[in-house]
Design a protein around this motif. Structure first.
Motif, mmCIF file in Angstrom:
data_model
loop_
_atom_site.group_PDB
_atom_site.id
_atom_site.type_symbol
_atom_site.label_atom_id
_atom_site.label_comp_id
_atom_site.label_asym_id
_atom_site.label_seq_id
_atom_site.Cartn_x
_atom_site.Cartn_y
_atom_site.Cartn_z
ATOM 1 N N SER A 27 0.809 -1.216 0.000
ATOM 2 C CA SER A 27 0.000 0.000 0.000
ATOM 3 C C SER A 27 0.844 1.269 0.000
ATOM 4 O O SER A 27 0.405 2.304 -0.481
ATOM 5 N N ASN A 28 2.056 1.190 0.563
ATOM 6 C CA ASN A 28 2.984 2.315 0.553
ATOM 7 C C ASN A 28 3.768 2.259 -0.750
ATOM 8 O O ASN A 28 4.461 1.283 -1.024
ATOM 9 N N PHE A 29 3.672 3.300 -1.571
ATOM 10 C CA PHE A 29 4.292 3.283 -2.887
ATOM 11 C C PHE A 29 5.794 3.505 -2.830
ATOM 12 O O PHE A 29 6.476 3.329 -3.833
ATOM 13 N N THR A 30 6.326 3.925 -1.675
ATOM 14 C CA THR A 30 7.759 4.129 -1.518
ATOM 15 C C THR A 30 8.323 3.041 -0.607
ATOM 16 O O THR A 30 7.591 2.240 -0.028
ATOM 17 N N VAL A 31 9.647 3.049 -0.450
ATOM 18 C CA VAL A 31 10.294 2.092 0.454
ATOM 19 C C VAL A 31 10.251 2.605 1.890
ATOM 20 O O VAL A 31 9.928 1.877 2.817
ATOM 21 N N ALA B 195 10.775 7.451 -6.057
ATOM 22 C CA ALA B 195 10.666 5.997 -6.027
ATOM 23 C C ALA B 195 9.967 5.500 -7.287
ATOM 24 O O ALA B 195 9.160 6.211 -7.899
ATOM 25 N N LEU B 196 10.272 4.268 -7.642
ATOM 26 C CA LEU B 196 9.599 3.585 -8.745
ATOM 27 C C LEU B 196 9.243 2.184 -8.288
ATOM 28 O O LEU B 196 10.111 1.426 -7.839
ATOM 29 N N ALA B 197 7.948 1.854 -8.376
ATOM 30 C CA ALA B 197 7.471 0.526 -8.008
ATOM 31 C C ALA B 197 7.054 -0.229 -9.274
ATOM 32 O O ALA B 197 6.449 0.351 -10.183
ATOM 33 N N ASP C 48 -0.272 -8.834 -6.209
ATOM 34 C CA ASP C 48 0.182 -8.925 -4.830
ATOM 35 C C ASP C 48 1.701 -9.010 -4.706
ATOM 36 O O ASP C 48 2.225 -9.508 -3.705
ATOM 37 N N VAL C 49 2.419 -8.532 -5.708
ATOM 38 C CA VAL C 49 3.889 -8.537 -5.688
ATOM 39 C C VAL C 49 4.382 -7.159 -6.107
ATOM 40 O O VAL C 49 3.851 -6.552 -7.040
ATOM 41 N N ALA C 50 5.393 -6.662 -5.378
ATOM 42 C CA ALA C 50 5.970 -5.353 -5.708
ATOM 43 C C ALA C 50 7.484 -5.406 -5.597
ATOM 44 O O ALA C 50 8.033 -6.013 -4.664
ATOM 45 N N PHE C 51 8.160 -4.780 -6.560
ATOM 46 C CA PHE C 51 9.590 -4.520 -6.501
ATOM 47 C C PHE C 51 9.761 -3.010 -6.576
ATOM 48 O O PHE C 51 9.172 -2.354 -7.437
ATOM 49 N N LYS C 52 10.590 -2.438 -5.682
ATOM 50 C CA LYS C 52 10.736 -0.989 -5.629
ATOM 51 C C LYS C 52 12.209 -0.590 -5.571
ATOM 52 O O LYS C 52 13.044 -1.302 -4.986
ATOM 53 N N ILE C 53 12.474 0.570 -6.136
ATOM 54 C CA ILE C 53 13.763 1.225 -5.996
ATOM 55 C C ILE C 53 13.490 2.673 -5.615
ATOM 56 O O ILE C 53 12.551 3.287 -6.135
ATOM 57 N N GLU C 54 14.298 3.206 -4.699
ATOM 58 C CA GLU C 54 14.042 4.549 -4.165
ATOM 59 C C GLU C 54 15.352 5.235 -3.832
ATOM 60 O O GLU C 54 16.291 4.603 -3.345
ATOM 61 N N TYR C 55 15.375 6.544 -4.070
ATOM 62 C CA TYR C 55 16.474 7.367 -3.572
ATOM 63 C C TYR C 55 15.884 8.458 -2.689
ATOM 64 O O TYR C 55 14.961 9.178 -3.097
ATOM 65 N N ALA C 56 16.389 8.569 -1.461
ATOM 66 C CA ALA C 56 15.910 9.550 -0.487
ATOM 67 C C ALA C 56 17.060 10.490 -0.147
ATOM 68 O O ALA C 56 18.135 10.044 0.276
ATOM 69 N N GLY D 245 17.306 2.774 -1.570
ATOM 70 C CA GLY D 245 16.547 1.665 -1.009
ATOM 71 C C GLY D 245 16.027 0.735 -2.091
ATOM 72 O O GLY D 245 15.591 1.175 -3.160
ATOM 73 N N LEU D 246 16.075 -0.567 -1.821
ATOM 74 C CA LEU D 246 15.497 -1.598 -2.677
ATOM 75 C C LEU D 246 14.541 -2.430 -1.834
ATOM 76 O O LEU D 246 14.827 -2.732 -0.669
ATOM 77 N N GLN D 247 13.434 -2.829 -2.433
ATOM 78 C CA GLN D 247 12.459 -3.603 -1.669
ATOM 79 C C GLN D 247 11.726 -4.591 -2.576
ATOM 80 O O GLN D 247 11.395 -4.260 -3.720
ATOM 81 N N ALA D 248 11.504 -5.780 -2.057
ATOM 82 C CA ALA D 248 10.676 -6.788 -2.715
ATOM 83 C C ALA D 248 9.630 -7.216 -1.706
ATOM 84 O O ALA D 248 9.950 -7.484 -0.543
#
Length: 281
Positions: free
Chosen positions: A56-60, A241-243, A249-257, A274-277
């Motif tokens: 539900s959170n579009f960022t990491v 961020a880019l998701a 029901d699966v998300a891969f994200k990359i983010e720069y803060a 940040g990277l998130q799966a």
């Protein structure tokens, strides 16, 4: 009668404090539009806690104001009377009125989540939101209670949120402020901040998100558990961020803060990639 339970494993699920109940409550309908939650609930202050899970959170990362003032994820034990009512054909209002143990005497607000009760005071709060179709929501939140073990010093928090959906993008913003009364001649802690976020779903798989936020957190308290070294933050955040959603029901994200410390605070090299799966099951 409805039961909801959420159980979390963090940091590899090695046990101890890393394995705990995130939520666990009974929700009993007393009217078609009104129900009562009882148990370990997510405190209904602003709206971010309802979006903090990775799908539900579009960022990491989480917005600094939601993390440090809204103290996401804010679980507490108590009772929440909640419901909704129609104001017009396409407009409705939702509400929460709750009584919980309340935040305690941690080193700062986030560390004051206690999942227990440290005094005889009951903290009270509420949230009211107005919704028009699935286009716009605006609302406000308030919380008040005693934070110290003797039940003598007030903690008051106020918040506001808005969510707007347009053909161009989805917009989301929150504001929060808090005043923490300190003992003796120590000045009260004063905290405030906000964030603004814009995102757009491209097709069904890609969602770029841009977030800008400000946090001004100043609590000089050094007694009854408060720690001024953890009670001073003045920074802005800029998050891109880019998701990618290969399945619903699966998300891969990359983010720069990128973070920028304000006046009176030492500059810190704390920008991060940040990277998130994530998968929901």
């Amino acid at each position: 009668l409805y039961y909801f339970g959420e159980f979390e494993l963090e940091h590899g699920g090695v046990g101890g404090d890393n394995t705990f109940v995130e939520q666990a409550y009974l929700d009993y309908g007393i009217h078609p539009n009104i129900a009562v939650k009882t148990g370990a609930i997510q405190t209904p202050f602003n709206r971010f806690d309802e979006f903090h899970d990775p799908l539900s959170n579009f960022t990491v990362t989480r917005p600094q104001v939601s993390r440090e003032i809204g103290v996401s994820a804010w679980k507490d034990v108590g009772v929440d009377l909640h419901g909704y009512a129609g104001l017009a054909e396409r407009t409705s209002v939702t509400f929460d009125l709750y009584a919980i143990n309340g935040l305690g005497d941690g080193s700062n607000l986030r560390a004051s989540r206690q999942y227990r009760d440290n005094n005889e005071d009951i903290a009270l709060g509420g949230r009211l939101s107005i919704l028009h179709d699935d286009i716009i929501e605006v609302g406000g939140s308030a919380y008040g209670g005693k934070w110290d073990s003797e039940g003598q010093h007030d903690l008051r928090m106020y918040g506001a949120h808005t969510l707007i959906r347009t053909p161009f993008a989805d917009f989301y913003g929150e504001f929060a402020s808090a005043i923490s009364e300190n003992p003796g001649s120590v000045e009260d802690g004063e905290m405030r901040g906000y964030f603004l976020q814009a995102s757009r779903l491209l097709g069904t798989r890609y969602r770029p998100t841009l977030r800008y936020g400000l946090l001004d957190y100043d609590d000089p308290g050094d007694q009854l558990g408060r720690d001024p070294s953890k009670g001073r933050k003045n920074l802005t955040e800029l998050v891109l961020a880019l998701a990618y959603y290969p399945a619903p029901d699966v998300a891969f994200k990359i983010e720069y803060a990128a973070f920028d410390e304000g006046s009176g605070v030492d500059e810190v090299d704390n920008d991060q990639l940040g990277l998130q799966a994530a998968v929901r099951f």
